[in-house]
Design a protein around this motif. Sequence first.
Motif, PDB file in Angstrom:
ATOM      1  N   ASN A   1       0.806  -1.232   0.000  1.00  0.00           N
ATOM      2  CA  ASN A   1       0.000   0.000   0.000  1.00  0.00           C
ATOM      3  C   ASN A   1       0.837   1.278   0.000  1.00  0.00           C
ATOM      4  OD1 ASN A   1      -2.724  -0.732  -0.232  1.00  0.00           O
ATOM      5  ND2 ASN A   1      -2.769  -1.418   1.888  1.00  0.00           N
ATOM      6  N   LYS A   2       2.070   1.201  -0.501  1.00  0.00           N
ATOM      7  CA  LYS A   2       2.925   2.393  -0.608  1.00  0.00           C
ATOM      8  C   LYS A   2       3.065   2.769  -2.082  1.00  0.00           C
ATOM      9  CE  LYS A   2       6.183   0.369   1.717  1.00  0.00           C
ATOM     10  NZ  LYS A   2       7.448   0.021   2.391  1.00  0.00           N
ATOM     11  N   LEU A   3       2.785   4.054  -2.393  1.00  0.00           N
ATOM     12  CA  LEU A   3       2.898   4.541  -3.759  1.00  0.00           C
ATOM     13  C   LEU A   3       4.272   5.180  -3.924  1.00  0.00           C
ATOM     14  CD1 LEU A   3       0.904   4.459  -6.139  1.00  0.00           C
ATOM     15  CD2 LEU A   3       0.297   6.812  -5.635  1.00  0.00           C
ATOM     16  N   THR A   4       5.290   4.353  -4.050  1.00  0.00           N
ATOM     17  CA  THR A   4       6.668   4.829  -4.143  1.00  0.00           C
ATOM     18  C   THR A   4       6.939   5.378  -5.540  1.00  0.00           C
ATOM     19  OG1 THR A   4       7.258   3.046  -2.623  1.00  0.00           O
ATOM     20  CG2 THR A   4       9.072   4.202  -3.706  1.00  0.00           C
ATOM     21  N   LYS A   5       7.399   6.616  -5.600  1.00  0.00           N
ATOM     22  CA  LYS A   5       7.554   7.306  -6.884  1.00  0.00           C
ATOM     23  C   LYS A   5       8.495   6.577  -7.826  1.00  0.00           C
ATOM     24  CE  LYS A   5       8.713  11.745  -9.011  1.00  0.00           C
ATOM     25  NZ  LYS A   5       9.108  13.145  -8.811  1.00  0.00           N
ATOM     26  N   ASN A   6       9.721   6.269  -7.367  1.00  0.00           N
ATOM     27  CA  ASN A   6      10.712   5.639  -8.253  1.00  0.00           C
ATOM     28  C   ASN A   6      10.218   4.291  -8.769  1.00  0.00           C
ATOM     29  OD1 ASN A   6      12.457   7.793  -7.979  1.00  0.00           O
ATOM     30  ND2 ASN A   6      13.612   6.871  -6.317  1.00  0.00           N
ATOM     31  N   PHE A   7       9.527   3.549  -7.900  1.00  0.00           N
ATOM     32  CA  PHE A   7       8.998   2.247  -8.296  1.00  0.00           C
ATOM     33  C   PHE A   7       7.945   2.433  -9.392  1.00  0.00           C
ATOM     34  CE2 PHE A   7       6.524  -1.717  -6.815  1.00  0.00           C
ATOM     35  CZ  PHE A   7       7.212  -2.507  -7.721  1.00  0.00           C
ATOM     36  N   CYS A   8       7.048   3.424  -9.196  1.00  0.00           N
ATOM     37  CA  CYS A   8       6.004   3.706 -10.192  1.00  0.00           C
ATOM     38  C   CYS A   8       6.609   4.122 -11.534  1.00  0.00           C
ATOM     39  CB  CYS A   8       5.079   4.815  -9.686  1.00  0.00           C
ATOM     40  SG  CYS A   8       4.027   4.345  -8.309  1.00  0.00           S
ATOM     41  N   LEU A   9       7.626   4.974 -11.488  1.00  0.00           N
ATOM     42  CA  LEU A   9       8.242   5.479 -12.723  1.00  0.00           C
ATOM     43  C   LEU A   9       8.994   4.383 -13.466  1.00  0.00           C
ATOM     44  CD1 LEU A   9       9.517   9.032 -11.647  1.00  0.00           C
ATOM     45  CD2 LEU A   9       7.312   8.356 -12.624  1.00  0.00           C
ATOM     46  N   THR A  10       9.551   3.434 -12.713  1.00  0.00           N
ATOM     47  CA  THR A  10      10.232   2.296 -13.351  1.00  0.00           C
ATOM     48  C   THR A  10       9.228   1.474 -14.157  1.00  0.00           C
ATOM     49  OG1 THR A  10      11.861   2.183 -11.568  1.00  0.00           O
ATOM     50  CG2 THR A  10      11.598   0.213 -12.936  1.00  0.00           C
ATOM     51  N   ILE A  11       8.072   1.205 -13.545  1.00  0.00           N
ATOM     52  CA  ILE A  11       7.021   0.450 -14.242  1.00  0.00           C
ATOM     53  C   ILE A  11       6.485   1.266 -15.422  1.00  0.00           C
ATOM     54  CG2 ILE A  11       4.712  -0.541 -14.006  1.00  0.00           C
ATOM     55  CD1 ILE A  11       5.387  -1.078 -11.064  1.00  0.00           C
ATOM     56  N   ALA A  12       6.301   2.588 -15.203  1.00  0.00           N
ATOM     57  CA  ALA A  12       5.796   3.457 -16.270  1.00  0.00           C
ATOM     58  C   ALA A  12       6.727   3.449 -17.481  1.00  0.00           C
ATOM     59  CB  ALA A  12       5.626   4.887 -15.744  1.00  0.00           C
ATOM     60  N   SER A  13       8.031   3.452 -17.224  1.00  0.00           N
ATOM     61  CA  SER A  13       9.016   3.405 -18.322  1.00  0.00           C
ATOM     62  C   SER A  13       8.867   2.127 -19.126  1.00  0.00           C
ATOM     63  CB  SER A  13      10.437   3.499 -17.750  1.00  0.00           C
ATOM     64  OG  SER A  13      10.626   4.726 -17.083  1.00  0.00           O
ATOM     65  N   GLN A  14       8.687   1.014 -18.402  1.00  0.00           N
ATOM     66  CA  GLN A  14       8.529  -0.281 -19.080  1.00  0.00           C
ATOM     67  C   GLN A  14       7.251  -0.287 -19.921  1.00  0.00           C
ATOM     68  OE1 GLN A  14       7.653  -3.486 -16.442  1.00  0.00           O
ATOM     69  NE2 GLN A  14       7.446  -4.993 -18.070  1.00  0.00           N
ATOM     70  N   TRP A  15       6.154   0.226 -19.359  1.00  0.00           N
ATOM     71  CA  TRP A  15       4.878   0.233 -20.075  1.00  0.00           C
ATOM     72  C   TRP A  15       4.917   1.175 -21.271  1.00  0.00           C
ATOM     73  CZ3 TRP A  15       0.311   0.004 -16.016  1.00  0.00           C
ATOM     74  CH2 TRP A  15       0.459  -1.165 -15.259  1.00  0.00           C
TER      75      TRP A  15
END
Length: 423
Positions: A347-361
């Motif tokens: 339940n943590k919206l970690t920015k770097n983690f989100c951006l890593t996934i966003a880059s892949q998508w």
Amino acid sequence: MTRNLFPADTYIVKNASILNNEDRFILIKLYEPVIGATAINLYFTLWANLDTLGIISTEFTHHNLMATMRLKLEDILESREKLEGIGLLKTYLKSGNINSYIYELYSPLEPAEFLDNPILSTTLESNIGKKEYRKILKTFSIPKIDLNEYEDITSKFNEIFDTMNSSKIEDTENIKRVKSIDITVDEKIDLNNILSLIPSEILNHRSITSDTRSLIYKLSFIYDLDDESLRELIRNSVNEKHIIDKKKLRENCHNYYTFENKNSSPTLVYKKQPEYLRKTVSDNSKKSKMIYTFETTSPYDFLTGKNKGVRPSKADLNLIETLLLDYELSPGVVNVLIDYVLRINDNKLTKNFCLTIASQWKRSNINSVEEAIDICKKENKTKKTSNKIVKKEVKPDWFNKDVAEDTASLEDIKKLEEKLQNL
């Protein structure tokens, strides 16, 4: 107010304007990215119902419309409401055992009016992206020609035609003419109160036209402005003649919003998945319901729901804007990403983690909600397989088995030391 619609209900199409082929081009280029292909197809179908003079149609049933368009009645109703909301259609109802409708068609706005409308232009840019938006501007732009070395020799009417006595001019009120409807928004601000707080020494209140009022309401909607902010913005947009400079007001509202939101485009976090990227839901399966939720909820509302009604923090809103603007993910895909990260990251919206996934998508060209869900499932399956392999590797054949203790002899130790020295 939405009323029940039945297949047996009848309708007549009336043309309140003059429609031509250029309107078709405008509808596809400017309106379709905003309201979707189904709504535009409904407009074209109603247009085709008109008689050969393009004035009025015979009576049809909505069952006929369903059969023609191969759509469910609720899809037709949703498309009709979109046409009404964007100013292309007016609907009139006469209630009875079988309800009768009149669908009144209006022309689309001219390109300059559409692109000058802060709500329509912002929504269009948000749905198609800045690159495609610039192409649209170029498509409807007139090439500039320097006329400094040319002389205007256009003839005047009286130079060519003679005047003559004429009979009384007949009433022309009902003659066909191009008509379009400007879009309207809920008036969430108290404009009269806002204006009353600006002294007449600063603002000439008589100069405020209906067009100016309409613009203020639209700007307050698109930039999510409250009464106090709007009052100051209006004061700062009054020219030396004590009249509101509409161009300056637009610029001031835009600059205020971008300053408050770190150069982000307005209200993107409130946008929903564009119509053309949505999947037609044809069943009541769990997956279909999930897709529908992701597609019909804005990232702001989705994250607010995840927070149990608490407004997202500034950091979370900035993250959403980054995903929408910099990574150009669609709103529905952002919802899937938020849901996925919260599920697997405690339940943590970690920015770097989100951006890593966003880059892949982004690299994988993930545009639709269904594609995003599928890649999440694939990633989850890969992780489970990987975990099984790891568990298998840390449990060799001898694990949990009784192995007899075997002590090395002095000769064995001596040989091992010699090998180590030779390395």
